[in-house]
Design a protein around this motif. Structure first.
Motif, PDB file in Angstrom:
ATOM      1  N   UNK A   1       0.828  -1.205   0.076  1.00 59.36           N
ATOM      2  CA  UNK A   1      -0.017  -0.239   0.052  1.00 59.36           C
ATOM      3  C   UNK A   1       0.791   1.333   0.019  1.00 59.36           C
ATOM      4  N   UNK A   2       1.519   1.134   0.833  1.00 56.24           N
ATOM      5  CA  UNK A   2       2.492   2.686   1.079  1.00 56.24           C
ATOM      6  C   UNK A   2       3.540   2.693   0.087  1.00 56.24           C
TER       7      UNK A   2
ATOM      8  N   UNK B   1       3.924   5.923  -2.791  1.00 56.06           N
ATOM      9  CA  UNK B   1       5.037   6.853  -2.897  1.00 56.06           C
ATOM     10  C   UNK B   1       5.389   6.762  -4.227  1.00 56.06           C
ATOM     11  N   UNK B   2       5.393   5.691  -4.941  1.00 55.70           N
ATOM     12  CA  UNK B   2       5.759   5.620  -6.354  1.00 55.70           C
ATOM     13  C   UNK B   2       4.705   6.310  -7.228  1.00 55.70           C
TER      14      UNK B   2
ATOM     15  N   UNK C   1       8.528  -1.186 -11.735  1.00 58.86           N
ATOM     16  CA  UNK C   1       9.613  -0.991 -10.620  1.00 58.86           C
ATOM     17  C   UNK C   1       8.826  -1.009  -9.427  1.00 58.86           C
ATOM     18  N   UNK C   2       7.641  -1.229  -9.209  1.00 61.56           N
ATOM     19  CA  UNK C   2       7.234  -1.141  -7.975  1.00 61.56           C
ATOM     20  C   UNK C   2       6.914  -2.769  -7.489  1.00 61.56           C
ATOM     21  N   UNK C   3       8.016  -3.410  -6.952  1.00 58.59           N
ATOM     22  CA  UNK C   3       8.302  -4.681  -6.820  1.00 58.59           C
ATOM     23  C   UNK C   3       8.553  -5.026  -5.444  1.00 58.59           C
TER      24      UNK C   3
ATOM     25  N   UNK D   1       4.412  13.639 -10.663  1.00 52.02           N
ATOM     26  CA  UNK D   1       5.760  12.891 -11.163  1.00 52.02           C
ATOM     27  C   UNK D   1       6.725  14.157 -10.297  1.00 52.02           C
ATOM     28  N   UNK D   2       6.823  13.741  -8.974  1.00 52.41           N
ATOM     29  CA  UNK D   2       7.800  14.513  -8.202  1.00 52.41           C
ATOM     30  C   UNK D   2       9.093  14.163  -8.743  1.00 52.41           C
ATOM     31  N   UNK D   3       9.741  13.110  -9.125  1.00 49.41           N
ATOM     32  CA  UNK D   3      10.922  12.749  -9.423  1.00 49.41           C
ATOM     33  C   UNK D   3      11.346  13.489 -10.810  1.00 49.41           C
TER      34      UNK D   3
END
Length: 393
Positions: free
Chosen positions: A143-144, A148-149, A158-160, A203-205
């Motif tokens: 969840x968290x 953040x992603x 990449x959310x793995x 898209x902060x990054x």
């Protein structure tokens, strides 16, 4: 009183139980050694500050620097990833904080609530408490990290679990050293990807990558690491520690189940009772500081024990009792002063939604393992469970 006084040593049994239950150790420090000097083999001194008023004052004390470069040879985080706002003093800290703060404005947090609720409900709908559930690995972590992603604009592939493990291992003393190079490579490739594939408003990054004239490459890497790690790790601990506290206090759990609005004051009490950050991040003295007859010298590291401050009976009546109606509740779980947690509002929103949804969608759950079998992650700064097994049987 001077620093030449003999210092009492904590009982061995309290030192041995710090990982699973640090609160008896913290109580001993507050009562016997509120400014406790730990002498390291390399000659450094780390001062552990345990009382609420002292921790609160020093969190905003300009005589304490957040810059680890002031201590030669000291590295509080992964190699090459220490240049970020947590490890910076003004004016660098002010500049770096300003660059990321827009992503955590109240209106943006409010706009994310439906996404968090949908994601949490989807995760919970896949779980069957009759067969056993790990509320850390199967709920809090995905969840968290998904949230953040989304905020950072990290590509979905990449959310793995592998990515999450690589990040969280950096706060585990024995595992962190092995992941530093791999993590730096991962972040370098992620930033290169963002330079060519910005993903819109959330898209902060991508925005940080675009601010090339305001960030060095090392600051960009360090900031990406910080936001990915702290952007989810602290909230994982909040959810896990909070649910464990409720499961250990059935009266409070039933009160919250009966009145979900109690989560307002209740979440603050969960933050205080078993804080997701037990020890404030790195600080070093730049001037002499005298406190309770002890002299902290320039170059000494100062450890501000947030978990102890939040259980100080001189500030919180009956501090070892969980009381979801406690008010006022000026805990220090998110710090204080210029380095107050920039993601506090996001963490509160996630935590409140997650705790209430678990209680109301999983039904009557209980711990599926005895207390002594619960494992706490070995970290100096964070306090969080490796897993939280529950069942409805």
């Amino acid at each position: 009183m001077t620093d030449v006084l003999v210092q009492a040593a904590p009982p061995a049994e309290l030192l041995a139980s710090r990982a699973s239950d640090p609160y008896p150790y913290f109580r001993w420090l507050r009562e016997h050694a509120p400014v406790f000097a730990e002498r390291k083999r390399d000659g450094r001194t780390i001062w552990h500050i345990s009382r609420h008023d002292d921790v609160r004052a020093l969190l905003g004390d300009e005589r304490l620097s957040k810059n680890p470069d002031t201590v030669p040879g000291y590295r509080p985080g992964p190699e090459g990833l220490n240049k970020h706002l947590v490890h910076a003093d003004p004016p660098e800290h002010t500049r770096l904080r300003r660059l990321v703060s827009t992503a955590f404005l109240p209106r943006r947090i409010a706009a994310l609530e439906p996404f968090v609720q949908h994601t949490a409900e989807d995760l919970l709908d896949r779980l069957d408490p009759d067969t056993g559930v790990d509320l850390i690995g199967e709920f809090a972590l995905p969840l968290t990290f998904t949230l953040i992603c989304t905020i950072l604009g990290v590509p979905e592939h990449l959310n793995t679990p592998t990515t999450r493990t690589m990040l969280t291992n950096t706060v585990v003393p024995t595992a962190g050293q092995r992941t530093d190079a791999r993590l730096r490579t991962f972040l370098t490739e992620l930033i290169a990807h963002k330079r060519h594939h910005p993903t819109g408003e959330l898209d902060l990054l991508g925005a940080l990558v675009g601010a090339r004239e305001q960030l060095t490459e090392e600051e960009l890497l360090g900031t990406a690491y910080l936001l990915l790690l702290v952007g989810h790790d602290t909230t994982v601990n909040l959810i896990g520690n909070g649910l464990l506290a409720l499961l250990r206090h059935p009266d409070q759990l039933q009160a919250l189940r009966a009145d979900p609005a109690l989560i307002g004051t209740g979440l603050e009490e969960l933050l205080r009772y078993d804080s997701p950050v037990r020890d404030a991040t790195f600080r070093v003295a730049t001037e002499p500081i005298r406190l309770h007859g002890r002299l902290i010298q320039p170059g000494d590291i100062v450890s501000l024990l947030i978990g102890s401050a939040n259980r100080d009976p001189s500030h919180f009546p009956d501090p070892d009792r969980l009381d979801l109606t406690r008010n006022p509740n000026d805990h220090l779980a998110f710090g204080r002063g210029p380095h107050f947690c920039i993601g506090a509002a996001l963490s509160r929103m996630e935590g409140a939604l997650a705790v209430n949804l678990v209680l109301h969608r999983l039904g009557e759950i209980r711990l599926a393992a005895p207390d002594h079998e619960l494992r706490w992650r070995p970290s100096r700064v964070m306090r969080g469970l490796e897993s939280l097994p529950v069942t409805s049987r």
